[in-house]
Design an enzyme around this catalytic site. Structure first.
Site, mmCIF file in Angstrom:
data_model
loop_
_atom_site.group_PDB
_atom_site.id
_atom_site.type_symbol
_atom_site.label_atom_id
_atom_site.label_comp_id
_atom_site.label_asym_id
_atom_site.label_seq_id
_atom_site.Cartn_x
_atom_site.Cartn_y
_atom_site.Cartn_z
ATOM 1 C CB SER A 113 -30.463 -35.386 35.702
ATOM 2 O OG SER A 113 -30.885 -35.238 36.943
ATOM 3 C CE1 TYR A 114 -37.529 -40.703 34.248
ATOM 4 C CE2 TYR A 114 -36.630 -41.848 36.178
ATOM 5 C CZ TYR A 114 -37.276 -41.579 35.204
ATOM 6 O OH TYR A 114 -38.883 -42.201 35.246
ATOM 7 N N PRO A 115 -36.207 -36.971 36.702
ATOM 8 C CG PRO A 115 -38.221 -36.083 36.461
ATOM 9 C CD PRO A 115 -36.918 -36.894 35.774
#
Lengths: 230, 652
Positions: free
Chosen positions: B329-331
């Site tokens: 997922s978006y880090p």
């Protein structure tokens, strides 16, 4: 009227606080008071003034209320001092923390910075959660403390806060009066704990002011001395 | 048919989204920019029905803000004018073609669908994209996709649920950009011009100032001074030993240690006068080691340095790569709690068939077979992104490089650990009294390892078993000793510590912390050295001796790729800058985090609509104008302090 009033006040202070005022001090105190004051408020004022003055001036030494002449005997491994001894606290030191730690805390408190976990916070004077209003660098856990006590004769004795006593701490008033009963004395050092030490209160303004002003310099000097040793 | 123009923040995201929406069937067109492609395909959106879609991208920010020409050259104006000088927006040189592409594609499109990353920066970049599109087609409708990873079903859901751009977040970014430009430029020009050519600095030295850089440097200098000024202090302690059933147990003193020898001698004596010790209590208590909290960016960076031996920049680069490939997922997230809506079981399910050789397949299967437990809930939710978690399974061989493999393994194991039970154990604590002094000994037995089985970075081991003791029994200790020791200096600041300090004090965002740390190294205000004390090839053991840290090391101290043992020490220049500002503008505390934190808090308030952008910018500029005035009035003090602090390196 006056002599009996002095006796009444002395008697009251002895029975309630175990502190016998010196006759000269009391007489000079009474001479400054209006004679028509009720006994109750006069006694209150006398106690307040007494606690705020040098113990060697305001307290009458008696054989029981001073440290015995043998108190500094280092060979005496353990004895009991019955008392009640009246003393004032003239110095206090936190021996549970390093000097450097205390100096750091003191300096950042002076800058108005305190740490809350990892966060450096800027403290606004008078804020509610400020538990160090005088910026002494007080940290959560402190002590135990080593104290220097002085009796009515001016004899000074070290004491160790064997168990935490409420009211004893770096933020306390210097010159606070304490009454000590049935205390263990180990090689000239008193082992204080709540059961044998009653904090009566008060503060000697000059002692207090000097102590606070000198604290930082003393910490620095002690650290400096260790640097040379090290 | 309606035409929809989609624009992502990076070309890799554009390609991934186009692939998901079109099922892999799209036409690729070249654009005027060699890194950007346009992908054409048809798609049936729930809200717009059948559409002709063109998916393209920008490359982060396209425009930059700068002063108008007259103020651009250093020699042309007094730096103080930069607090008010007019600012313009320009398209960055090599990005002209990107803006042109969007303008052209917008001409015959009805809808602009923005796919920039969902964070403050992405919101702002969205407004840039909107500007270019409106140049081509002033009537274009603007929508925005809300997504936090590039996994297929998530992307499709986002495509069917368009939202609006969040103007406030964009305003907060533009306020920050203006402040950074004005404050940074004014103070950088000032201090560079005043210090160039002095004390061995080059005649064209760039001595930059940044409102995040400086407190970051401040943390490094503060710790360095603490180490440098450290004086070891002696302390004393008591220790008691007792052997029973062939096991020797050491009891530690409840007071731990005291800094007064006399007091300890007296207590020791009073102990020794007692014939035996009394067992006051034997307490057995269940205990647990908590599984980790859901993963945030800051935690990922800290752990990356500690466990993976990678600095925060490398960790983030690898994480970005994994994100654009659709594996995680978006880090960039501050959230450490999972929404109820997230289907954790499904995510775990993707890891059960571990054919790629990681070794966690059986563990994941075990979770689905009943060992699963809801993750802990942290206190933070940025309302934009979930905690970092794997969104798809990737075999080891499918990943680009060793860094990505390490980070992917960490993210997956961390995620599985979050969905496991805490480790369970039991501690036994024996408290004794010996001559009025308390001593204690304790032992730990680990009963269930649980999450520890999949998370090798946490250590929790059973200790030696304590022999049996009964409450109320007495025993004669075998040995009581008085020990002594000395306090030891703190270490220099490590990267995880620095990140934690920046995070706690609001310096930078999870997105920028790594950049600030990199920047102060580039400027040679600080060096990263191997902290283990062993010289690594180029670092020559620097930082071990007291008071060193000369600038002579140049960039040589930069230990690349080393492990979490690396530490930061300031150069003499770094120390000098901090001391100069602290001396002259003590109450502004530029090297301390307060001013910057206030700015960050104000940014958040702009986002919430509590403050107006212009007010925040104005108020903040006034503060720094004050600093500037003070420093220029005390120029001689400034130079003297600099000279004094830099002096040691001349001797060096």
């Amino acid at each position: 009227m006056a002599p009996s009033l002095a006796i009444q006040i002395s008697g009251h202070l002895v029975s309630t606080k175990s502190i016998l005022p010196s006759q000269t001090w009391l007489a000079s105190f009474l001479s400054t008071q209006k004679s028509n004051l009720p006994f109750q408020s006069l006694t209150q004022t006398a106690l307040f003034r007494l606690l705020a003055s040098e113990i060697t001036i305001s307290v009458q030494p008696t054989p029981e209320n001073i440290f015995p002449a043998t108190i500094h005997d280092l060979e005496n491994r353990s004895s009991r001092l019955k008392g009640p001894v009246v003393a004032q606290i003239v110095d206090i030191e936190d021996i549970g923390h390093s000097k450097l730690f205390q100096l750091d805390a003191l300096e950042s408190a002076e800058r108005g910075e305190k740490t809350k976990g990892k966060e450096v916070i800027r403290v606004i004077p008078g804020e509610q959660d400020d538990n160090d209003p005088d910026n002494l660098g007080l940290t959560g856990a402190s002590g135990p403390h080593k104290l220097l006590l002085e009796d009515a004769n001016g004899t000074r004795v070290y004491a160790f806060e064997f168990k935490p006593i409420t009211g004893v701490g770096i933020g306390m008033n210097i010159g606070t009066k304490v009454v000590i009963r049935d205390v263990k004395v180990v090689r000239g050092v008193l082992m204080l704990q709540p059961g044998n030490t009653t904090m009566v209160g008060g503060k000697v303004e000059e002692l207090h002011k000097n102590w606070r002003e000198e604290r930082k310099g003393r910490l620095k000097a002690e650290i400096e001395a260790m640097k040379e040793d090290g | 048919m309606v035409k929809v123009l989609c624009v992502a923040e990076k070309s890799s995201v554009a390609k991934a989204v186009a692939g998901h929406l079109s099922g892999g069937r799209f036409q690729t067109r070249q654009t005027g920019n060699k890194y950007i492609r346009n992908y054409d395909f048809d798609y049936k959106f729930n809200q717009w029905d059948h559409c002709e879609v063109t998916m393209t991208a920008v490359q982060g920010h396209t425009e930059e803000i700068d002063f108008v020409d007259r103020f651009r050259k250093w020699s042309d104006c007094d730096p103080v004018e930069l607090f008010d000088a007019p600012i313009t927006k320009n398209i960055e040189k090599d990005k002209r073609s990107i803006a042109d592409n969007i303008q052209k594609e917008a001409r015959n499109a009805t809808i602009l669908f923005i796919w920039t990353d969902c964070d403050r920066e992405g919101e702002y970049i969205g407004t840039e994209v909107r500007t270019f599109a409106k140049r081509g087609n002033p009537n274009i409708q603007v929508k925005r996709a809300q997504f936090s990873n590039i996994e297929k079903s998530h992307v499709i859901r986002a495509a069917h649920n368009p939202k609006d751009l969040d103007e406030r977040q964009a305003l907060a970014v533009s306020a920050r950009m203006e402040l950074d430009l004005r404050i940074g430029a004014a103070l950088t020009r000032f201090q560079s011009l005043k210090l160039q050519g002095r004390w061995g600095l080059a005649g064209d030295a760039l001595i930059s100032y940044g409102s995040c850089q400086f407190p970051t440097l401040g943390f490094v200098v503060e710790r360095y001074m603490r180490v440098k000024n450290f004086v070891p202090e002696p302390f004393w302690s008591l220790k008691l030993m007792h052997t029973r059933d062939g096991t020797s147990t050491t009891y530690n003193w409840d007071r731990s240690r005291l800094f007064d020898r006399m007091a300890v001698v007296l207590l020791f004596e009073s102990c020794m006068s007692s014939p035996d010790a009394l067992v006051k209590s034997v307490a057995r208590k269940p205990t647990r080691k908590y599984k980790p909290l859901p993963l945030t960016t800051v935690e990922l960076q800290k752990q990356g340095s500690r466990f993976l031996g990678m600095n925060s920049q490398r960790v983030m680069k690898a994480a970005e790569g994994l994100y654009t490939s659709g594996f995680i997922s978006y880090p960039r997230t501050e959230t450490d709690q999972y929404d109820q809506a997230v289907n954790l079981q499904a995510l775990i399910g993707k890891q059960t068939n571990d054919t790629g050789g990681w070794g966690w397949g059986d563990y994941a299967t075990g979770l689905l077979d009943g060992a699963f437990e809801q993750p802990r809930r942290g206190k933070n939710n940025d309302k934009a992104h979930p905690p970092i978690h794997p969104v798809a399974y990737a075999a080891s061989a499918a990943l680009a490089d060793a860094d990505q493999r390490k980070v992917y393994e960490f993210v997956v194991r961390h995620f599985l650990a979050c969905c496991s039970e805490d480790a369970i154990g039991e501690t036994t604590t024996v408290n004794i009294d010996y001559g009025g002094e308390g001593f204690h000994a304790s032992g730990l037995t680990v009963l269930e390892r649980n999450y520890l089985d999949v998370y090798p970075w946490d250590r929790w081991e059973s200790s030696q078993m304590l022999p049996r003791y009964q409450e109320g029994e007495r025993f004669v200790p075998n040995e009581v000793t008085m020990t002594d020791g000395k306090t030891s200096a703190p270490g220099y600041l490590t990267e995880p510590e620095l990140i934690a300090l920046m995070d706690a004090n609001g310096i930078g965002t999870d997105a920028t912390m790594a950049e600030h740390i990199e920047k102060i190294q580039q400027r040679e205000y600080v060096f990263c050295i191997s902290g283990g004390g062993k010289s690594t090839g180029t670092s020559r053991g620097r930082g071990r001796g007291r008071g060193r840290g000369g600038r002579d090391a140049g960039g040589s101290g930069r230990a690349e790729g080393g492990g979490g043992k690396n530490v930061f020490v300031p150069s003499n220049l770094g120390v000098a800058l901090v001391e100069a500002y602290d001396t002259i503008a003590a109450e502004m505390s530029l090297s301390r985090p307060f001013l910057r934190k206030e700015m960050e808090v104000n940014m958040k308030r702009i986002c919430k609509g509590e403050l107006a952008r212009e007010d925040v910018v104005h108020q903040c500029l006034e503060q720094y104008r004050g600093v500037y005035a003070r420093v220029s009035q005390h120029l001689s003090t400034y130079r003297e302090t600099e000279a004094k602090a830099r002096h040691p390196c001349v001797v060096d």
